[in-house]
Design an enzyme around this catalytic site. Structure first.
Site, PDB file in Angstrom:
ATOM      1  N   HIS A 276      36.889 -25.709 -24.070  1.00 53.53           N
ATOM      2  CA  HIS A 276      35.997 -24.541 -23.960  1.00 53.53           C
ATOM      3  C   HIS A 276      36.243 -23.500 -25.045  1.00 53.53           C
ATOM      4  CE1 HIS A 276      34.325 -26.013 -20.291  1.00 53.53           C
ATOM      5  NE2 HIS A 276      35.451 -25.907 -19.603  1.00 53.53           N
TER       6      HIS A 276
ATOM      7  N   HIS B 111      33.255 -30.381 -16.739  1.00 54.71           N
ATOM      8  CA  HIS B 111      32.591 -29.254 -17.388  1.00 54.71           C
ATOM      9  C   HIS B 111      32.220 -29.618 -18.826  1.00 54.71           C
ATOM     10  CE1 HIS B 111      35.296 -27.635 -14.270  1.00 54.71           C
ATOM     11  NE2 HIS B 111      34.363 -26.707 -14.092  1.00 54.71           N
TER      12      HIS B 111
END
Length: 281
Positions: A111, A148
């Site tokens: 991320h 994710h």
């Protein structure tokens, strides 16, 4: 399969945070009991980090001036993050020498964008490792199986024709990206509740693109939060699903390295073990 691990990554944490030292500690213990031996990682250098991140991000993490509720400023987090990056680099270098390797370290990385932390990630471990390999090879595929979307990895490599990025991820879910494919970034969003059958169908589609790309090396962002019992996600894979996923990836028959991302259930150690079995068989 070489396991790269340091107990130093267990030294930090925040009470109640899902990205806890216990998740990696228990996984390392389980793999050790299963006969795996581990190597000590080397910390990354600042110039390695700057190959994909801005000087501003490097200064932010180094100074501890981090303002992200999921990615807290913790004592010595810069040193822990550099060690996690270095472990990914070590894994990639071992793979280029013909030995599959798994970086079992934290914090995770996918991320972290060029200029921001996020989602428990300070620096993008796999992106830095891949960028370093591009000095000697010309095609690397990144397969992201975390629940994710790896928005940071996509942000770093979007439009880079030397890298193919493939992500299978739950949607809707944090960070809300990866809704469609763009250029060299192939995204396969999965609805909450998707099971092994649906997952493997999408994976097979994506792996056809990887095989066509014909990478010299494959890097795997390995998240185990797609497991049905994970406390912060909603996909429905079984423990045995990870062995099947790994076997499908292994059928491409390319050198590969694995970098740990997420996974927060008590079954994570066995999920990891099954994945490694699928890679090595």
């Amino acid at each position: 399969m070489k396991i790269i691990f340091s107990k130093k990554c267990l030294e930090y944490g925040e009470p109640g945070h899902p990205e806890s030292p216990q998740r990696v500690e228990l996984t390392h213990k389980h793999l050790k009991e299963c006969g795996y031996e581990s190597l000590q990682p080397n910390p990354a250098k600042d110039e390695d980090i700057l190959s994909v991140h801005t000087e501003g991000l490097l200064r932010t993490v180094k100074s501890g001036q981090i303002f992200d509720i999921d990615t807290p400023s913790l004592p010595h987090i810069f040193d822990y993050a550099k060690l996690s990056v270095g472990s990914a680099i070590d894994a990639a270098e071992l793979a280029l020498k013909g030995e599959n390797a798994f970086s079992l370290m934290r914090p995770p990385g996918h991320h972290a964008t060029k200029n921001s932390v996020g989602g428990f990630c300070y620096f993008n471990n796999i992106a830095i490792a891949v960028q370093k390999t591009l000095g000697s090879i010309d095609r690397v595929a990144i397969i992201d199986i975390d629940c994710h979307h790896g928005n940071g990895t996509e942000h770093i490599f979007l439009g880079n024709q030397k890298v193919l990025y493939l992500s299978l991820h739950q949607s809707p879910l944090y960070p809300g990206t990866g809704l469609r494919s763009e250029k060299n970034c192939l995204n396969f969003p999965l609805l909450p509740g998707s099971d092994e059958k649906e997952y493997l169908e999408k994976l097979n589609q994506g792996l056809e693109n990887v095989a066509e790309f014909d990478p010299v090396l494959i890097g795997i962002s390995a998240g185990f939060d797609t497991y049905k019992g994970d406390p912060i996600t909603n996909l429905n894979l079984e423990v045995g699903s990870y062995r099947k996923i790994a076997k499908l990836i292994n059928e491409i028959k390319k050198p590969l390295f694995i970098v740990l991302e997420g996974g927060y259930s008590k079954e994570m150690p066995e999920c990891v073990y099954q994945f490694l079995l699928g890679i090595s068989k």
